[in-house]
Motif scaffolding. Structure first.
Motif, PDB file in Angstrom:
ATOM      1  N   ALA A 117       0.832  -1.207   0.000  1.00  0.00           N
ATOM      2  CA  ALA A 117       0.000   0.000   0.000  1.00  0.00           C
ATOM      3  C   ALA A 117       0.861   1.249   0.000  1.00  0.00           C
ATOM      4  O   ALA A 117       0.527   2.255  -0.645  1.00  0.00           O
ATOM      5  N   LEU A 118       1.985   1.193   0.685  1.00  0.00           N
ATOM      6  CA  LEU A 118       2.903   2.338   0.722  1.00  0.00           C
ATOM      7  C   LEU A 118       3.467   2.619  -0.667  1.00  0.00           C
ATOM      8  O   LEU A 118       3.568   3.785  -1.081  1.00  0.00           O
ATOM      9  N   VAL A 119       3.813   1.561  -1.397  1.00  0.00           N
ATOM     10  CA  VAL A 119       4.314   1.731  -2.767  1.00  0.00           C
ATOM     11  C   VAL A 119       3.243   2.380  -3.637  1.00  0.00           C
ATOM     12  O   VAL A 119       3.533   3.269  -4.453  1.00  0.00           O
ATOM     13  N   ILE A 120       1.987   1.963  -3.454  1.00  0.00           N
ATOM     14  CA  ILE A 120       0.886   2.484  -4.271  1.00  0.00           C
ATOM     15  C   ILE A 120       0.680   3.971  -4.028  1.00  0.00           C
ATOM     16  O   ILE A 120       0.562   4.762  -4.974  1.00  0.00           O
ATOM     17  N   ILE A 121       0.645   4.390  -2.757  1.00  0.00           N
ATOM     18  CA  ILE A 121       0.356   5.796  -2.483  1.00  0.00           C
ATOM     19  C   ILE A 121       1.564   6.697  -2.749  1.00  0.00           C
ATOM     20  O   ILE A 121       1.417   7.911  -2.896  1.00  0.00           O
ATOM     21  N   VAL A 122       2.761   6.101  -2.824  1.00  0.00           N
ATOM     22  CA  VAL A 122       3.947   6.888  -3.183  1.00  0.00           C
ATOM     23  C   VAL A 122       4.026   7.040  -4.704  1.00  0.00           C
ATOM     24  O   VAL A 122       4.327   8.118  -5.231  1.00  0.00           O
TER      25      VAL A 122
ATOM     26  N   LEU B  16      -1.193   5.933   6.174  1.00  0.00           N
ATOM     27  CA  LEU B  16      -1.149   4.497   6.450  1.00  0.00           C
ATOM     28  C   LEU B  16      -0.709   4.243   7.885  1.00  0.00           C
ATOM     29  O   LEU B  16       0.070   5.014   8.454  1.00  0.00           O
ATOM     30  N   ARG B  17      -1.198   3.151   8.422  1.00  0.00           N
ATOM     31  CA  ARG B  17      -0.789   2.755   9.770  1.00  0.00           C
ATOM     32  C   ARG B  17      -0.580   1.253   9.809  1.00  0.00           C
ATOM     33  O   ARG B  17      -1.374   0.483   9.261  1.00  0.00           O
ATOM     34  N   LEU B  18       0.496   0.837  10.468  1.00  0.00           N
ATOM     35  CA  LEU B  18       0.786  -0.582  10.654  1.00  0.00           C
ATOM     36  C   LEU B  18      -0.124  -1.139  11.740  1.00  0.00           C
ATOM     37  O   LEU B  18      -0.284  -0.524  12.790  1.00  0.00           O
ATOM     38  N   GLY B  19      -0.737  -2.296  11.481  1.00  0.00           N
ATOM     39  CA  GLY B  19      -1.675  -2.884  12.436  1.00  0.00           C
ATOM     40  C   GLY B  19      -1.044  -3.090  13.807  1.00  0.00           C
ATOM     41  O   GLY B  19      -0.097  -3.863  13.951  1.00  0.00           O
ATOM     42  N   GLY B  20      -1.574  -2.433  14.826  1.00  0.00           N
ATOM     43  CA  GLY B  20      -0.993  -2.504  16.163  1.00  0.00           C
ATOM     44  C   GLY B  20      -1.176  -3.836  16.846  1.00  0.00           C
ATOM     45  O   GLY B  20      -0.302  -4.290  17.595  1.00  0.00           O
ATOM     46  N   PHE B  21      -2.313  -4.496  16.609  1.00  0.00           N
ATOM     47  CA  PHE B  21      -2.564  -5.799  17.232  1.00  0.00           C
ATOM     48  C   PHE B  21      -1.539  -6.825  16.765  1.00  0.00           C
ATOM     49  O   PHE B  21      -0.958  -7.560  17.567  1.00  0.00           O
ATOM     50  N   HIS B  22      -1.285  -6.858  15.469  1.00  0.00           N
ATOM     51  CA  HIS B  22      -0.306  -7.800  14.942  1.00  0.00           C
ATOM     52  C   HIS B  22       1.118  -7.394  15.322  1.00  0.00           C
ATOM     53  O   HIS B  22       1.989  -8.252  15.484  1.00  0.00           O
ATOM     54  N   GLN B  23       1.350  -6.105  15.476  1.00  0.00           N
ATOM     55  CA  GLN B  23       2.659  -5.647  15.953  1.00  0.00           C
ATOM     56  C   GLN B  23       2.882  -6.103  17.395  1.00  0.00           C
ATOM     57  O   GLN B  23       3.976  -6.538  17.764  1.00  0.00           O
ATOM     58  N   ALA B  24       1.849  -6.005  18.228  1.00  0.00           N
ATOM     59  CA  ALA B  24       1.958  -6.463  19.618  1.00  0.00           C
ATOM     60  C   ALA B  24       2.199  -7.967  19.677  1.00  0.00           C
ATOM     61  O   ALA B  24       3.004  -8.451  20.487  1.00  0.00           O
ATOM     62  N   LYS B  25       1.509  -8.731  18.812  1.00  0.00           N
ATOM     63  CA  LYS B  25       1.724 -10.183  18.778  1.00  0.00           C
ATOM     64  C   LYS B  25       3.140 -10.510  18.313  1.00  0.00           C
ATOM     65  O   LYS B  25       3.772 -11.446  18.827  1.00  0.00           O
ATOM     66  N   ALA B  26       3.644  -9.743  17.358  1.00  0.00           N
ATOM     67  CA  ALA B  26       5.014  -9.958  16.883  1.00  0.00           C
ATOM     68  C   ALA B  26       6.016  -9.679  17.997  1.00  0.00           C
ATOM     69  O   ALA B  26       7.030 -10.378  18.132  1.00  0.00           O
TER      70      ALA B  26
ATOM     71  N   THR C  89      10.984  -5.117  12.083  1.00  0.00           N
ATOM     72  CA  THR C  89      12.075  -4.166  12.293  1.00  0.00           C
ATOM     73  C   THR C  89      11.989  -3.056  11.251  1.00  0.00           C
ATOM     74  O   THR C  89      12.110  -1.863  11.565  1.00  0.00           O
ATOM     75  N   LYS C  90      11.742  -3.447  10.002  1.00  0.00           N
ATOM     76  CA  LYS C  90      11.610  -2.456   8.921  1.00  0.00           C
ATOM     77  C   LYS C  90      10.278  -1.713   9.014  1.00  0.00           C
ATOM     78  O   LYS C  90      10.225  -0.495   8.842  1.00  0.00           O
ATOM     79  N   GLY C  91       9.185  -2.471   9.282  1.00  0.00           N
ATOM     80  CA  GLY C  91       7.863  -1.862   9.317  1.00  0.00           C
ATOM     81  C   GLY C  91       7.715  -0.829  10.419  1.00  0.00           C
ATOM     82  O   GLY C  91       7.175   0.264  10.205  1.00  0.00           O
ATOM     83  N   ALA C  92       8.219  -1.157  11.618  1.00  0.00           N
ATOM     84  CA  ALA C  92       8.126  -0.215  12.741  1.00  0.00           C
ATOM     85  C   ALA C  92       8.974   1.021  12.478  1.00  0.00           C
ATOM     86  O   ALA C  92       8.569   2.152  12.803  1.00  0.00           O
ATOM     87  N   ARG C  93      10.139   0.827  11.890  1.00  0.00           N
ATOM     88  CA  ARG C  93      11.003   1.963  11.536  1.00  0.00           C
ATOM     89  C   ARG C  93      10.324   2.852  10.497  1.00  0.00           C
ATOM     90  O   ARG C  93      10.372   4.092  10.589  1.00  0.00           O
ATOM     91  N   MET C  94       9.667   2.237   9.515  1.00  0.00           N
ATOM     92  CA  MET C  94       8.966   3.022   8.493  1.00  0.00           C
ATOM     93  C   MET C  94       7.832   3.831   9.105  1.00  0.00           C
ATOM     94  O   MET C  94       7.582   4.967   8.706  1.00  0.00           O
ATOM     95  N   MET C  95       7.122   3.249  10.091  1.00  0.00           N
ATOM     96  CA  MET C  95       6.036   3.976  10.731  1.00  0.00           C
ATOM     97  C   MET C  95       6.532   5.258  11.378  1.00  0.00           C
ATOM     98  O   MET C  95       5.898   6.318  11.268  1.00  0.00           O
ATOM     99  N   ILE C  96       7.673   5.188  12.056  1.00  0.00           N
ATOM    100  CA  ILE C  96       8.234   6.366  12.723  1.00  0.00           C
ATOM    101  C   ILE C  96       8.656   7.416  11.698  1.00  0.00           C
ATOM    102  O   ILE C  96       8.385   8.612  11.849  1.00  0.00           O
ATOM    103  N   GLN C  97       9.312   6.959  10.628  1.00  0.00           N
ATOM    104  CA  GLN C  97       9.754   7.892   9.590  1.00  0.00           C
ATOM    105  C   GLN C  97       8.573   8.516   8.850  1.00  0.00           C
ATOM    106  O   GLN C  97       8.589   9.715   8.533  1.00  0.00           O
ATOM    107  N   LEU C  98       7.542   7.705   8.572  1.00  0.00           N
ATOM    108  CA  LEU C  98       6.365   8.215   7.878  1.00  0.00           C
ATOM    109  C   LEU C  98       5.622   9.244   8.724  1.00  0.00           C
ATOM    110  O   LEU C  98       5.091  10.220   8.190  1.00  0.00           O
TER     111      LEU C  98
END
Length: 324
Positions: free
Chosen positions: A78-83, A91-101, A221-230
């Protein structure tokens, strides 16, 4: 008179302070089915159609922007599409799945330690160990880590409360200091969504990064970093939208108007829409076997869900009457 016990850090007693916490926005959220795309969720065309559909829905409500949550695999596409083709979407990374990870990362780092014995004491079953360490049961995992971390803190002398001091005492104390640090981050991450505190969410997400990397979870590791940068980029490009969605607490889904009622949107989807799809008469009970039945279910689900939601208060009222 008994001496007072040692103080418990705020992050480890967050449930006890639930009612005292304050939230930016306590309006109850409404959830419903939109048009369902009958295609593979990982296809580029499916993700693009979803983005366009969400934008159309936002425009129909008089909103110029939309906030969309995806799990990591879909988040990247989705990030590639909107860029590639700029869309007014955050965009937001799913927090529930991030917590499970992150729960899985804790289990992987601590596997083989005395934590397994402690989990057996909490749940009195061998099966509970695997569910907690593999993060297959989110609620059981959070409960186990919270109880174990709290027990460690309460049994630790006041002079050793500083995690940095504990870490200097040897390899084993350093491991348990690391464990307390991970549990603290997890509870802060949960608290952030419960109270719609997006600044705390970003802080906890940033602190998760080294543990995701240590556990070998390179995706998050990449997804969480992208969220902060975005977030930094969106603050520059869409300051008004960031203020509305995040600083005012609009990003959290709420079942009730209490101060502790916020949950992640992907958790809300699992608990409501996905649950209804898996119940009797839903998508998982026979509809997938017949293409015609599947087509009928996909086309009617947005309408039947509205009828179901309207009848739910009536059913609850009848249930209370029978109980009395």
């Amino acid at each position: 008179m008994a001496a007072p016990g040692p103080a418990v850090p705020e992050s480890l007693c967050w449930l006890m302070e639930a009612e005292q916490s304050t939230a930016h926005n306590s309006r109850v959220s409404k959830m419903w089915y939109m048009l369902i795309v009958d295609a593979s969720p990982t296809d580029w065309s499916t993700i693009n159609a979803t983005v366009e559909m969400v934008l159309d829905e936002a425009n129909s409500m008089g909103k110029s922007m939309a906030l969309v949550t995806f799990d990591y695999q879909l988040f990247v596409k989705a990030l590639v599409i909107i860029v590639t083709k700029p869309h007014p979407i955050i965009l937001r990374l799913g927090g529930f799945h991030q917590a499970k990870a992150f729960l899985f990362a804790i289990g992987k780092i601590m596997r083989g330690s005395a934590l397994e014995t402690a989990i057996k004491i909490v749940f009195d079953a061998e099966s509970g160990v695997d569910k907690v360490l593999n993060a297959s049961d989110y609620y059981k995992g959070v409960r186990a880590h919270q109880l174990i971390a709290k027990a460690i803190v309460l049994s630790t002398p006041e002079s050793f409360k500083d995690l940095d001091n504990i870490a200097k005492m040897g390899r084993t104390p350093k491991l348990w200091a690391l464990y307390l640090k991970m549990v603290t981050i997890l509870l802060q991450f949960i608290r952030a969504e419960r109270t719609a505190n997006y600044e705390l969410y970003l802080t906890a997400t940033e602190e998760m990064l080294p543990f995701f990397a240590s556990a070998g979870n390179h995706n998050y590791t990449k997804g969480a970093r992208m969220m902060i940068q975005l977030h930094d980029e969106w603050c520059r490009k869409y300051p008004d939208a960031v203020n509305e969605f995040f600083l005012k607490g609009q990003h959290a889904v709420r079942y009730s108007d209490g101060n502790w009622g916020g949950i992640w949107s992907d958790m809300a989807i699992v608990q409501t829409l996905m649950k209804s799809a898996k119940t009797r008469g839903g998508l998982a009970h026979g509809a997938l076997r017949d293409p015609n039945v599947l087509k009928t279910w996909v086309l009617t689900a947005p309408h039947t869900s509205e009828v179901s939601d309207a009848m739910l208060p009536v059913y609850e009222g009848m249930k209370r009457k029978r109980g009395s």
